[in-house]
Design a protein around this motif. Structure first.
Motif, PDB file in Angstrom:
ATOM      1  N   PRO A  64       0.608  -1.144   0.327  1.00  0.00           N
ATOM      2  CA  PRO A  64      -0.011  -0.070  -0.035  1.00  0.00           C
ATOM      3  C   PRO A  64       1.001   1.025  -0.277  1.00  0.00           C
ATOM      4  O   PRO A  64       2.371   1.846   0.293  1.00  0.00           O
ATOM      5  N   CYS A  65       0.753   2.411  -0.105  1.00  0.00           N
ATOM      6  CA  CYS A  65       1.080   3.913  -0.747  1.00  0.00           C
ATOM      7  C   CYS A  65       1.011   4.207   0.759  1.00  0.00           C
ATOM      8  O   CYS A  65       0.887   4.118   1.147  1.00  0.00           O
ATOM      9  N   LEU A  66       1.773   4.262   1.176  1.00  0.00           N
ATOM     10  CA  LEU A  66       2.603   5.707   2.665  1.00  0.00           C
ATOM     11  C   LEU A  66       1.858   7.082   1.989  1.00  0.00           C
ATOM     12  O   LEU A  66       1.590   7.482   3.551  1.00  0.00           O
ATOM     13  N   LEU A  67       1.348   7.243   1.171  1.00  0.00           N
ATOM     14  CA  LEU A  67       1.332   8.408   0.947  1.00  0.00           C
ATOM     15  C   LEU A  67      -0.024   8.399   0.708  1.00  0.00           C
ATOM     16  O   LEU A  67      -0.914   7.554   0.413  1.00  0.00           O
ATOM     17  N   LYS A  68      -0.610   9.981   1.547  1.00  0.00           N
ATOM     18  CA  LYS A  68      -1.927  10.138   1.749  1.00  0.00           C
ATOM     19  C   LYS A  68      -2.518  10.931   0.410  1.00  0.00           C
ATOM     20  O   LYS A  68      -1.472  10.862  -0.153  1.00  0.00           O
ATOM     21  N   GLU A  69      -4.316  11.152   0.221  1.00  0.00           N
ATOM     22  CA  GLU A  69      -4.388  11.415  -0.807  1.00  0.00           C
ATOM     23  C   GLU A  69      -3.512  12.402  -1.637  1.00  0.00           C
ATOM     24  O   GLU A  69      -3.518  12.300  -2.695  1.00  0.00           O
ATOM     25  N   ASN A  70      -3.457  13.553  -1.000  1.00  0.00           N
ATOM     26  CA  ASN A  70      -3.604  14.279  -0.988  1.00  0.00           C
ATOM     27  C   ASN A  70      -1.711  14.887  -1.335  1.00  0.00           C
ATOM     28  O   ASN A  70      -2.187  15.328  -1.643  1.00  0.00           O
ATOM     29  N   GLU A  71      -1.786  14.348  -0.886  1.00  0.00           N
ATOM     30  CA  GLU A  71      -0.020  13.886  -0.956  1.00  0.00           C
ATOM     31  C   GLU A  71       0.733  13.616  -2.566  1.00  0.00           C
ATOM     32  O   GLU A  71       1.136  14.463  -3.417  1.00  0.00           O
ATOM     33  N   SER A  72      -0.367  12.475  -2.849  1.00  0.00           N
ATOM     34  CA  SER A  72      -0.104  12.052  -3.621  1.00  0.00           C
ATOM     35  C   SER A  72      -0.884  12.974  -5.161  1.00  0.00           C
ATOM     36  O   SER A  72       0.511  13.084  -6.012  1.00  0.00           O
ATOM     37  N   LYS A  73      -1.690  13.953  -4.597  1.00  0.00           N
ATOM     38  CA  LYS A  73      -2.222  14.315  -5.942  1.00  0.00           C
ATOM     39  C   LYS A  73      -1.271  15.718  -5.615  1.00  0.00           C
ATOM     40  O   LYS A  73      -1.126  15.825  -6.991  1.00  0.00           O
ATOM     41  N   ASP A  74      -0.691  16.086  -5.158  1.00  0.00           N
ATOM     42  CA  ASP A  74       0.159  17.383  -4.980  1.00  0.00           C
ATOM     43  C   ASP A  74       1.400  16.876  -5.641  1.00  0.00           C
ATOM     44  O   ASP A  74       2.006  17.814  -6.403  1.00  0.00           O
ATOM     45  N   ILE A  75       1.852  15.798  -4.978  1.00  0.00           N
ATOM     46  CA  ILE A  75       3.428  15.367  -6.152  1.00  0.00           C
ATOM     47  C   ILE A  75       2.401  15.108  -8.081  1.00  0.00           C
ATOM     48  O   ILE A  75       3.676  15.547  -8.681  1.00  0.00           O
ATOM     49  N   LYS A  76       1.707  14.606  -8.348  1.00  0.00           N
ATOM     50  CA  LYS A  76       1.474  14.771  -9.411  1.00  0.00           C
ATOM     51  C   LYS A  76       1.243  15.581 -10.476  1.00  0.00           C
ATOM     52  O   LYS A  76       1.474  15.823 -11.034  1.00  0.00           O
ATOM     53  N   LYS A  77       0.685  17.191  -9.598  1.00  0.00           N
ATOM     54  CA  LYS A  77       0.757  17.848  -9.603  1.00  0.00           C
ATOM     55  C   LYS A  77       1.954  18.583 -10.262  1.00  0.00           C
ATOM     56  O   LYS A  77       2.429  19.709 -11.799  1.00  0.00           O
ATOM     57  N   ASN A  78       2.721  18.614  -9.302  1.00  0.00           N
ATOM     58  CA  ASN A  78       3.927  18.641  -9.174  1.00  0.00           C
ATOM     59  C   ASN A  78       5.059  18.188  -9.634  1.00  0.00           C
ATOM     60  O   ASN A  78       6.252  18.642  -9.964  1.00  0.00           O
ATOM     61  N   MET A  79       4.905  17.142 -10.716  1.00  0.00           N
ATOM     62  CA  MET A  79       5.896  16.284 -11.484  1.00  0.00           C
ATOM     63  C   MET A  79       6.598  17.066 -12.496  1.00  0.00           C
ATOM     64  O   MET A  79       8.014  16.374 -12.380  1.00  0.00           O
ATOM     65  N   LYS A  80       6.553  18.264 -12.944  1.00  0.00           N
ATOM     66  CA  LYS A  80       7.198  18.694 -14.195  1.00  0.00           C
ATOM     67  C   LYS A  80       8.427  19.331 -13.382  1.00  0.00           C
ATOM     68  O   LYS A  80       9.581  19.554 -13.761  1.00  0.00           O
ATOM     69  N   SER A  81       8.301  19.922 -12.638  1.00  0.00           N
ATOM     70  CA  SER A  81       9.405  20.812 -11.297  1.00  0.00           C
ATOM     71  C   SER A  81       9.952  19.899 -10.776  1.00  0.00           C
ATOM     72  O   SER A  81      11.453  19.881 -10.528  1.00  0.00           O
ATOM     73  N   TYR A  82       9.491  18.289 -10.522  1.00  0.00           N
ATOM     74  CA  TYR A  82      10.247  17.354  -9.446  1.00  0.00           C
ATOM     75  C   TYR A  82      10.918  16.828 -10.688  1.00  0.00           C
ATOM     76  O   TYR A  82      12.854  17.023 -10.586  1.00  0.00           O
ATOM     77  N   THR A  83      10.808  16.405 -11.795  1.00  0.00           N
ATOM     78  CA  THR A  83      11.540  16.084 -12.393  1.00  0.00           C
ATOM     79  C   THR A  83      12.904  16.828 -13.103  1.00  0.00           C
ATOM     80  O   THR A  83      14.033  16.728 -12.761  1.00  0.00           O
ATOM     81  N   ARG A  84      12.280  18.344 -13.690  1.00  0.00           N
ATOM     82  CA  ARG A  84      13.358  19.550 -13.764  1.00  0.00           C
ATOM     83  C   ARG A  84      14.125  19.139 -12.803  1.00  0.00           C
ATOM     84  O   ARG A  84      15.562  19.472 -12.705  1.00  0.00           O
ATOM     85  N   ASP A  85      14.139  19.400 -10.890  1.00  0.00           N
ATOM     86  CA  ASP A  85      15.188  19.446 -10.359  1.00  0.00           C
ATOM     87  C   ASP A  85      16.296  18.101  -9.852  1.00  0.00           C
ATOM     88  O   ASP A  85      17.071  18.859 -10.044  1.00  0.00           O
ATOM     89  N   PHE A  86      15.362  17.084 -10.303  1.00  0.00           N
ATOM     90  CA  PHE A  86      16.481  15.703 -10.147  1.00  0.00           C
ATOM     91  C   PHE A  86      17.245  16.191 -11.776  1.00  0.00           C
ATOM     92  O   PHE A  86      18.036  15.544 -11.411  1.00  0.00           O
ATOM     93  N   GLU A  87      16.451  16.635 -12.166  1.00  0.00           N
ATOM     94  CA  GLU A  87      17.389  16.614 -14.184  1.00  0.00           C
ATOM     95  C   GLU A  87      19.486  17.835 -13.661  1.00  0.00           C
ATOM     96  O   GLU A  87      20.126  17.364 -14.583  1.00  0.00           O
TER      97      GLU A  87
END
Length: 161
Positions: A64-87
């Motif tokens: 099971p996912c350890l994140l709460k539903e709103n945390e998971s949605k927040d990550i999906k919403k900000n995926m581009k910025s996370y991707t840019r940071d990791f790159e």
């Protein structure tokens, strides 16, 4: 897509991600060629295992996912910025690794060049010592020779058959 077969298959199971499928031949039906084959979604065989007495194949359930539903949605919403940071972090780590490699190669090159200059100086000293030991200059003579080989050529007529 690819098309393949698994002889005497008794069970087929897709993994939870949908990327792989497993075809298995279990002990319950017969005792010959028991085991399983793993296939990717394109139909290419990834893995094959033959097991005596093989009874059942099951995929491990996803935890099971350890994140709460709103945390998971927040990550999906900000995926581009996370991707840019990791790159950016990946590029920095790669450039750091390449800088370290370049510095290491430069150090080895400098060490070699120091050794070479030392040996060149030693060679010059030896040349001076040898020239002092030699009282007369001897010119080496070169003789040019031409060597010719005679090769016999034979022609045989083709036989009629």
């Amino acid at each position: 897509m690819n098309e393949a077969s698994h002889f005497m298959v008794t069970n087929i199971a897709w993994d939870p991600t949908g990327r792989y499928v497993c075809s298995s031949n279990t002990y319950g039906g017969h005792s010959v060629e028991n085991g399983y084959n793993m296939w990717n979604f394109q139909g290419s065989k990834v893995f094959e295992a033959s097991l005596e007495g093989f009874i059942q194949f099951q995929w491990r359930p996803r935890p099971p996912c350890l994140l709460k539903e709103n945390e998971s949605k927040d990550i999906k919403k900000n995926m581009k910025s996370y991707t840019r940071d990791f790159e950016i972090k990946d590029k920095l780590s790669q450039s750091k690794a390449s800088k370290e490699l370049i510095e290491k190669r430069r150090a080895v090159y400098d060490e070699f060049m120091t050794y070479r200059r030392k040996k060149e100086k030693d060679l010059e000293v030896l040349k001076l010592q040898y020239s002092e030991l030699r009282t007369e200059i001897v010119e080496e003579e070169y003789v040019e020779e031409t060597v010719e080989f005679f090769m016999k050529e034979e022609v045989e007529p083709a036989s009629k058959e």
